[in-house]
Design a protein around this motif. Sequence first.
Motif, PDB file in Angstrom:
ATOM      1  N   UNK A  71      58.640  34.728  36.109  1.00 22.21           N
ATOM      2  CA  UNK A  71      59.893  34.132  35.628  1.00 22.21           C
ATOM      3  C   UNK A  71      60.598  33.263  36.664  1.00 22.21           C
ATOM      4  N   UNK A  72      60.297  33.448  37.972  1.00 23.65           N
ATOM      5  CA  UNK A  72      60.989  32.610  38.966  1.00 23.65           C
ATOM      6  C   UNK A  72      60.127  31.417  39.390  1.00 23.65           C
ATOM      7  N   UNK A  73      58.829  31.459  39.127  1.00 24.61           N
ATOM      8  CA  UNK A  73      57.823  30.465  39.570  1.00 24.61           C
ATOM      9  C   UNK A  73      57.698  30.426  41.095  1.00 24.61           C
ATOM     10  N   UNK A  74      58.246  31.431  41.774  1.00 23.21           N
ATOM     11  CA  UNK A  74      58.094  31.510  43.227  1.00 23.21           C
ATOM     12  C   UNK A  74      56.832  32.301  43.533  1.00 23.21           C
ATOM     13  N   UNK A  75      56.281  32.058  44.731  1.00 20.08           N
ATOM     14  CA  UNK A  75      55.062  32.779  45.091  1.00 20.08           C
ATOM     15  C   UNK A  75      55.371  34.236  45.397  1.00 20.08           C
ATOM     16  N   UNK A  76      54.753  35.126  44.667  1.00 15.15           N
ATOM     17  CA  UNK A  76      54.974  36.555  44.873  1.00 15.15           C
ATOM     18  C   UNK A  76      53.636  37.280  44.743  1.00 15.15           C
ATOM     19  N   UNK A  77      53.390  38.243  45.636  1.00 12.90           N
ATOM     20  CA  UNK A  77      52.134  39.010  45.596  1.00 12.90           C
ATOM     21  C   UNK A  77      52.430  40.485  45.827  1.00 12.90           C
ATOM     22  N   UNK A  78      51.685  41.329  45.139  1.00 11.37           N
ATOM     23  CA  UNK A  78      51.797  42.758  45.378  1.00 11.37           C
ATOM     24  C   UNK A  78      50.521  43.281  46.011  1.00 11.37           C
ATOM     25  N   UNK A  79      50.664  44.247  46.897  1.00  7.57           N
ATOM     26  CA  UNK A  79      49.499  44.822  47.573  1.00  7.57           C
ATOM     27  C   UNK A  79      49.653  46.335  47.677  1.00  7.57           C
ATOM     28  N   UNK A  80      48.503  47.004  47.786  1.00  5.16           N
ATOM     29  CA  UNK A  80      48.560  48.396  48.234  1.00  5.16           C
ATOM     30  C   UNK A  80      49.033  48.338  49.675  1.00  5.16           C
ATOM     31  N   UNK A  81      49.952  49.210  50.053  1.00  4.96           N
ATOM     32  CA  UNK A  81      50.531  49.138  51.389  1.00  4.96           C
ATOM     33  C   UNK A  81      49.446  49.182  52.463  1.00  4.96           C
ATOM     34  N   UNK A  82      48.390  49.954  52.194  1.00  7.19           N
ATOM     35  CA  UNK A  82      47.331  50.106  53.193  1.00  7.19           C
ATOM     36  C   UNK A  82      46.502  48.836  53.346  1.00  7.19           C
ATOM     37  N   UNK A  83      46.579  47.952  52.348  1.00  9.13           N
ATOM     38  CA  UNK A  83      45.728  46.764  52.353  1.00  9.13           C
ATOM     39  C   UNK A  83      46.260  45.676  53.283  1.00  9.13           C
ATOM     40  N   UNK A  84      47.572  45.747  53.578  1.00  9.81           N
ATOM     41  CA  UNK A  84      48.227  44.670  54.326  1.00  9.81           C
ATOM     42  C   UNK A  84      47.453  44.242  55.562  1.00  9.81           C
ATOM     43  N   UNK A  85      47.118  45.227  56.372  1.00 10.46           N
ATOM     44  CA  UNK A  85      46.532  44.891  57.667  1.00 10.46           C
ATOM     45  C   UNK A  85      45.108  44.376  57.540  1.00 10.46           C
ATOM     46  N   UNK A  86      44.545  44.441  56.339  1.00  7.28           N
ATOM     47  CA  UNK A  86      43.188  43.947  56.134  1.00  7.28           C
ATOM     48  C   UNK A  86      43.182  42.497  55.666  1.00  7.28           C
ATOM     49  N   UNK A  87      44.249  41.806  55.824  1.00  5.05           N
ATOM     50  CA  UNK A  87      44.270  40.387  55.457  1.00  5.05           C
ATOM     51  C   UNK A  87      45.644  39.821  55.160  1.00  5.05           C
ATOM     52  N   UNK A  88      46.316  40.372  54.147  1.00  3.35           N
ATOM     53  CA  UNK A  88      47.579  39.744  53.731  1.00  3.35           C
ATOM     54  C   UNK A  88      48.626  39.636  54.834  1.00  3.35           C
ATOM     55  N   UNK A  89      48.512  40.480  55.859  1.00  3.53           N
ATOM     56  CA  UNK A  89      49.497  40.450  56.942  1.00  3.53           C
ATOM     57  C   UNK A  89      49.567  39.059  57.579  1.00  3.53           C
ATOM     58  N   UNK A  90      48.464  38.306  57.467  1.00  6.30           N
ATOM     59  CA  UNK A  90      48.443  36.949  58.018  1.00  6.30           C
ATOM     60  C   UNK A  90      49.473  36.052  57.337  1.00  6.30           C
ATOM     61  N   UNK A  91      49.866  36.397  56.127  1.00  9.21           N
ATOM     62  CA  UNK A  91      50.825  35.573  55.375  1.00  9.21           C
ATOM     63  C   UNK A  91      52.269  35.916  55.707  1.00  9.21           C
ATOM     64  N   UNK A  92      52.459  37.048  56.387  1.00  5.30           N
ATOM     65  CA  UNK A  92      53.817  37.563  56.586  1.00  5.30           C
ATOM     66  C   UNK A  92      54.511  36.811  57.715  1.00  5.30           C
ATOM     67  N   UNK A  93      55.687  36.266  57.416  1.00  5.77           N
ATOM     68  CA  UNK A  93      56.481  35.526  58.401  1.00  5.77           C
ATOM     69  C   UNK A  93      57.946  35.926  58.216  1.00  5.77           C
ATOM     70  N   UNK A  94      58.831  35.444  59.110  1.00  7.54           N
ATOM     71  CA  UNK A  94      60.255  35.761  58.890  1.00  7.54           C
ATOM     72  C   UNK A  94      60.791  35.186  57.579  1.00  7.54           C
ATOM     73  N   UNK A  95      60.050  34.279  56.956  1.00  9.00           N
ATOM     74  CA  UNK A  95      60.503  33.712  55.686  1.00  9.00           C
ATOM     75  C   UNK A  95      59.800  34.324  54.483  1.00  9.00           C
ATOM     76  N   UNK A  96      59.214  35.509  54.670  1.00 10.32           N
ATOM     77  CA  UNK A  96      58.579  36.171  53.523  1.00 10.32           C
ATOM     78  C   UNK A  96      59.073  37.614  53.434  1.00 10.32           C
ATOM     79  N   UNK A  97      60.171  37.835  52.739  1.00 13.62           N
ATOM     80  CA  UNK A  97      60.675  39.206  52.621  1.00 13.62           C
ATOM     81  C   UNK A  97      59.647  40.136  51.977  1.00 13.62           C
TER      82      UNK A  97
END
Lengths: 605, 190
Positions: free
Chosen positions: A487-513
């Motif tokens: 509904x917002x057309x903004x980029x949003x992704x959900x992950x299993x918390x344990x999965x973060x460090x296996x890749x998605x953490x690379x996307x995390x910046x101070x501008x990604x709450x």
Amino acid sequence: MCGITACIGADNSVDSLVDGLQRLEYRGYDSAGIAVKNGSGISLTKRVGEVSELVAAVEQNPIAGDYGIGHTRWATHGGVTDGNAHPHTDESGRIAVVHNGIISNFQSLRSDLESRGHVFSSETDTEVVPHLIEENLRDGATPEEAFRAAVGSLSGSYAIAAIIGDEEAIFATRSGSPLVLGVGDGEYFLASDVPAFIQHTARVVYLHDGDFVVTRADGYEITDSAGRAVDRPVEHVEWDPETATKGGYEHYMYKEIHEQPGALRRTTQGRLNTHAGGVELEEFPPESFADVKQVHLLAMGTSHHAGMYAASLLNSRGIPAYAFMAGEYSVIKPPVTPDTLVVAVSQSGETADTLDAVRRARAAGARTLAVTNVVGSSITRECDDELLIRAGPEIGVAATKTFSSQVTALTLLTERIVEDVTGAKSPAARDLMEALSRLPGDVQEVLDTSMAREIAIEYEGSDAYFFIGRGVAHPVALEGALKFKEISYEHAEGFAASELKHGPLALVTPLSPVFAIFTGHDDEATLSNVKEVQARGAPVIAITSDRSGEVTEFADHVLRIPDTHPDIAGVLANVQLQLVAYHAADLLERPIDKPRNLAKCVTVE
Amino acid sequence: MIHYLDGHVTSVLVNGGWLDPSHPWGLLSVTETLLARRHDSAVAESARIHERALVGDHVVVGEDCDVGPGAVISAGSCLQDNVSVGANSVIERSILSTDARVGAGVVLRDSVVGPGATVGDGVVSPGGRADVILEGRLYTDRRLGSIIGDRAEVGANVTLTAGSRVGAEAVVGPGTVLHGDVRERVEVTH
């Protein structure tokens, strides 16, 4: 996808048709049109865009007719143009047709018709139907015979309504797409879904695949494909017409979010026994699932997240359970045994991918059970059993209250299955029943006290939004992200918390709450994931019932939920995330009830 | 409760009698008057009343309520939807709002419990008459037990003397004897 309406017997059909289309707009809003018949001939108006465009066109150039058909489109075959908008007619303009579904053999039908001199004015699959009817009429058939013959040469899925020549009647049929008949006082309605005519009548006939119905001003007649009369009961729909309106709220979605306490009360009504600490499902007495060895949950979209939620609960209680995207189920063909219980979850009960997966499961010998919101929907006919979630009509394209009700109904089902299979209530049963009976009040508390709008304002304009959780909070994270992006057309992704460090953490910046969901189960592990993202400078919003502990200490912001059983805390966390998504989209002035490219009820594969 | 609503109240059309519960005690007397008009009780089908509980006449019990063994619900009482009342509790001329949770061995007389509030085991609100101050004005000798606000939590064995009020979301610790008011979102202990 696509909604059709028809009415006959009213003084002026135009208002009823347009009103019905507005109520079916959740099914598609690429273009809309109506065709009405008066003494002289068929008047046709159609426009690209939402139904409001059609309303403006009709106001500018009024048309009138005693009976007619209407359509709101979600494009499948042919682009979004006035020409491809329904209704479609033959060359003479004496036959008009609306259609929901896909005619799979339209290419060959079209070439045949063209070789016999027919001229097509659109790129749609639907247009073959008026030409086929016209050809049969020319061969001397009556309108009804011509309609039957034309439908007989179609394959694929369809719900079709037509007006033909001077016969004061509406001809309709369905196969694989929904169609209901509304029986009023001296007026009759046909529609893809009940809200289209609930203002006029609450008496409904649910048509089955293969049924033909001829509706005239003085009555209707239902027959099978061979022309034999069929008796279908007239059912009374207990929906308050108000529930299919916005009732003072700015959006259906916001209204439906606020209807959740009531919806959950209906979901659990008469099904919880807090004295005995167990469930009482009228549909499934004890021992119903005694011979179940494994559970497959099939669904798409939000319903799939509810399926994942239930799979997590079942597995944690020792019952092997797997949640599949229904669209993948027929492709990967997981092994099915006679002691496999297949639970198909669909809000509308018409989801094509899910229906297809159910057929595959049945063919393989599984026992099937539908969890749906719509009485009499296709899925309830395809499955051996059904469990209604009783959430009431949901019009907003983004599913909200139905997710809460699906998870709650599936939680009740889970307890029944566990008790039947293991011979004992799960150790959590008593506390869980108590928590479920408190759930409507707890959801009300979230609605009354949520700080979601402040959070949405604080983080407006971020690069991306991430949602994490583990256990039952994992599907809630996926659902939170789905709601946010759709509904917002903004980029949003959900992950299993344990999965973060296996890749998605690379996307995390101070501008990604990062929204972190805590249920009270394994919170420490999720907390260490929170610390990982915080170390990369990302702000963390914790959704938790924790009041004094470590979670609130580490989070930048807290969206609080009432303290409850961890197995059901995800429902409360999800309500907070629904509100965050809603307010984020509202700040961006998005068309919240009609997000681009989407439609509510996905009846095509 | 009204101040929780954001919207504006405009007008209401009434066909029939007008009973005006403008003060908390009025809520109880209006409920009592309305319930006295019917000869029996209205108990929702989905409510679970233990076979050894006693539900008297002139009582309403809403959907999904749970009334435990030995409980007594007597005239003038209204249990809205999804209310639970534990074993051996006595509810007289009181209103229990939706989702209220009342423990075992509780006595509530002339009292109002707000939506989602929790009343612990052994809580006693014996009712009676009291002088009550509302918005700076003193009302003397009013029949009012206690008022427990929305989602407030009253611990076990608390005594709520006549005319006492617990604000919304307030927490009253176990064993406290309460005279007067506890403000919203405040925690008090013995």
